[in-house]
Write a protein that holds these residues in place. Structure first.
Motif, PDB file in Angstrom:
ATOM      1  N   ASN A 292       0.726  -0.911  -0.525  1.00  0.00           N
ATOM      2  CA  ASN A 292       0.060   0.147   0.821  1.00  0.00           C
ATOM      3  C   ASN A 292       0.533   1.698   0.160  1.00  0.00           C
ATOM      4  O   ASN A 292       0.132   2.048  -0.749  1.00  0.00           O
ATOM      5  CB  ASN A 292      -0.608   0.158   1.248  1.00  0.00           C
ATOM      6  CG  ASN A 292      -2.097  -1.188   0.748  1.00  0.00           C
ATOM      7  OD1 ASN A 292      -3.338  -0.971   0.527  1.00  0.00           O
ATOM      8  ND2 ASN A 292      -2.108  -1.972   1.579  1.00  0.00           N
TER       9      ASN A 292
ATOM     10  N   ALA B 213      -5.058   2.619   4.589  1.00  0.00           N
ATOM     11  CA  ALA B 213      -4.545   1.401   4.238  1.00  0.00           C
ATOM     12  C   ALA B 213      -4.149  -0.027   4.842  1.00  0.00           C
ATOM     13  O   ALA B 213      -4.958  -0.679   3.917  1.00  0.00           O
ATOM     14  CB  ALA B 213      -3.819   2.156   2.915  1.00  0.00           C
TER      15      ALA B 213
ATOM     16  N   GLY C 221      -6.818   3.950   1.298  1.00  0.00           N
ATOM     17  CA  GLY C 221      -5.891   4.729   1.776  1.00  0.00           C
ATOM     18  C   GLY C 221      -5.878   6.151   1.253  1.00  0.00           C
ATOM     19  O   GLY C 221      -5.199   7.405   1.432  1.00  0.00           O
TER      20      GLY C 221
END
Length: 520
Positions: free
Chosen positions: A123, A148, A179
């Motif tokens: 992420n 995230a 996110g």
């Protein structure tokens, strides 16, 4: 945490948005709860961890190829790419692509295993790229990354993908989109659409991790991050997505997972509850599939006890369903026993990994995978004496929700010529939070220094670490310092020729910021 039931609904049974998983994810992402100090500390650790493994992979062919593709998309203000100077800016979705491949190539960063499995650090490249492009602050970044990680971990706890042969990036697209939404402070409506779009376009099969595993294994998470950025950009322009993406009659659950009768339970934070899921995740000491981490540690201890390895008659690893069927002999992949198999395949062969770790007393991210290492006669002979079996007790521990019981190891039974037996077990890798020597900030820095040696100049290493140490105080524009440059001679070259290689350059793109802009 609140437990949310998720199942399929017929189109005629209108499911209100408030009852849809994508909306609930969006509300968690949009909740402006403060990020707690221990979470900030761990986020900094994982930024260091990602940079460490990116340094080790910066000149590997898949990373070189991805970076070359990204360099064909210069953009202002843009984002930075591992290896390049900070003045060289790339469109954020392509920066996330290049950095995502660099981070995943060696399979050497953080992990979370539950109903499914994941590398939550995947992420970081897309969220960071958008933050850099939009000129945001360290406080903004940790808010986005905490969200995230939270969504990634919660989806992995609640929904198993691999039993239906769906690749785990199907959880990564939604988590990265959430996110980015949190990073930008977007409203729930926009995040909701972006999460659904990201899910829709990042659902792929597990063939990327089966059989002759190719470099796509490293590219797949980068693709999900790139799609997440584009999904948010599209949603910010007012466009919608397939809905309800999870619960629809022809949607994700109905046709790609358990079917219309299946029901899943996904935990999500309540409104105002801190996002702490990153603290449930763990990184790797060894560059190999996570289920092999503890077994490498066990092999290091067993080697001296066995002594002469030529006296081994057989080794049976009693382990979880996942380890047996994904990286063990239960996968029935002949490639897992092939000395000429790719690095990506050997990384998913616990038989190979355990043999090398026994012989070498450890593991190295390059030497342990070298063709000459895999082709060593003594290694091949030992390798072929190793098998795995599923043990229900280890499967139960693998899926346990109790962190004190959860385990990713196994019991190893070594039968020697003459009939004597040596048996030992290990539950967790040494560096797991509950292991023998859990990773702390100095360990992450040491890993970074070790992997950056000979790649990143010492002064550049110091500058990068100092930047991470003041993560939450980073001001607008300073997030571009969360990368590193290397000598161009070390970046490697690729012999492949893409559409833009040696051809007329693509039309120049507008220098105006895309829709991903905090003001929208």
């Amino acid at each position: 945490m609140k437990q949310h039931s998720v199942r399929t609904f017929k189109s005629a049974d209108h499911l209100p948005r408030a009852s849809q998983l994508a909306w609930k994810i969006a509300e968690v992402a949009a909740d402006p709860v403060a990020v707690e100090s221990d979470v900030v500390e761990m986020l900094g650790n994982r930024i260091i961890d990602n940079a460490a493994v990116a340094a080790a992979s910066v000149a590997r062919r898949p990373v070189v190829s991805a970076r070359a593709q990204a360099e064909a998309h210069p953009f202002q203000p843009g984002a930075t790419v591992f290896g390049l100077t900070r003045s060289q800016r790339i469109s954020p979705e392509w920066a996330a692509w290049a950095n995502g491949v660099a981070v995943r190539e060696l399979d050497f960063h953080d992990t979370f295993l539950a109903a499914d499995y994941s590398h939550p650090g995947d992420n970081i490249p897309p969220v960071l790229a958008v933050a850099q492009h939009c000129g945001l602050t360290g406080t903004d970044l940790v808010r986005g990354l905490a969200a995230a990680y939270e969504i990634q971990v919660d989806l992995v706890k609640g929904i198993c993908l691999h039993e239906h042969k769906i690749d785990h990036i199907a959880h990564l697209g939604p988590s990265a989109a959430a996110g980015i939404g949190a990073l930008l402070g977007l409203p729930s409506e926009t995040i909701y659409q972006a999460v659904q779009q990201a899910l829709h376009v990042t659902t792929t099969t597990r063939q990327s991790r089966k059989g002759e595993i190719s470099s796509w294994k490293a590219y797949a998470p980068a693709f999900a991050g790139k799609m997440a950025i584009e999904s948010v950009d599209r949603a910010m322009r007012g466009e919608g997505a397939p809905s309800p993406a999870y619960e629809g009659e022809d949607g994700f659950i109905a046709w790609l997972l358990g079917g219309p009768s299946a029901e899943y339970t996904v935990p999500l934070p309540e409104k105002g509850e801190a996002k702490r899921a990153i603290l449930d995740t763990y990184t790797k000491e060894h560059s190999a599939e996570y289920q092999s981490q503890a077994l490498i540690d066990l092999a290091r201890r067993l080697g001296p006890k066995i002594g002469d390895l030529s006296k081994i008659e057989s080794i049976v690893i009693h382990t979880s369903h996942h380890t047996h069927y994904v990286i063990g002999t239960g996968a029935n992949d002949p490639q897992k026993m092939d000395p000429k198999a790719s690095r990506e395949t050997l990384d998913h062969s616990i038989m190979y990994i355990f043999a090398v770790a026994l012989e070498d007393g450890g593991w190295h991210h390059e030497r342990s995978y070298a063709p000459e290492r895999a082709g060593r006669e003594t290694t091949i002979a030992l390798w072929r004496k190793i098998s795995t079996v599923e043990d229900p007790a280890w499967t139960r521990r693998y899926h346990s929700h109790d962190p004190k019981e959860k385990a990713f190891g196994g019991r190893v039974v070594v039968k020697l010529k003459g009939g004597s037996v040596i048996s030992e077990e290990i539950a967790l890798a040494d560096t797991h939070p509950l292991g023998a020597r859990p990773f702390r900030r100095p360990d992450y820095i040491r890993k970074f220094r070790n992997l950056a040696e000979g790649v990143i100049a010492a002064a550049e290493q110091d500058r990068f670490i100092a930047t991470v140490e003041r993560l939450v105080s980073l001001k607008a524009g300073e997030l571009t310092d969360l990368t590193f440059a290397v000598d161009p001679k070390l970046l490697g070259t690729t012999s492949t020729h893409g559409i833009f290689t040696g051809a007329t350059p693509p039309p120049s793109r507008s220098s105006a910021p895309p829709a991903i802009d905090k003001g929208d």
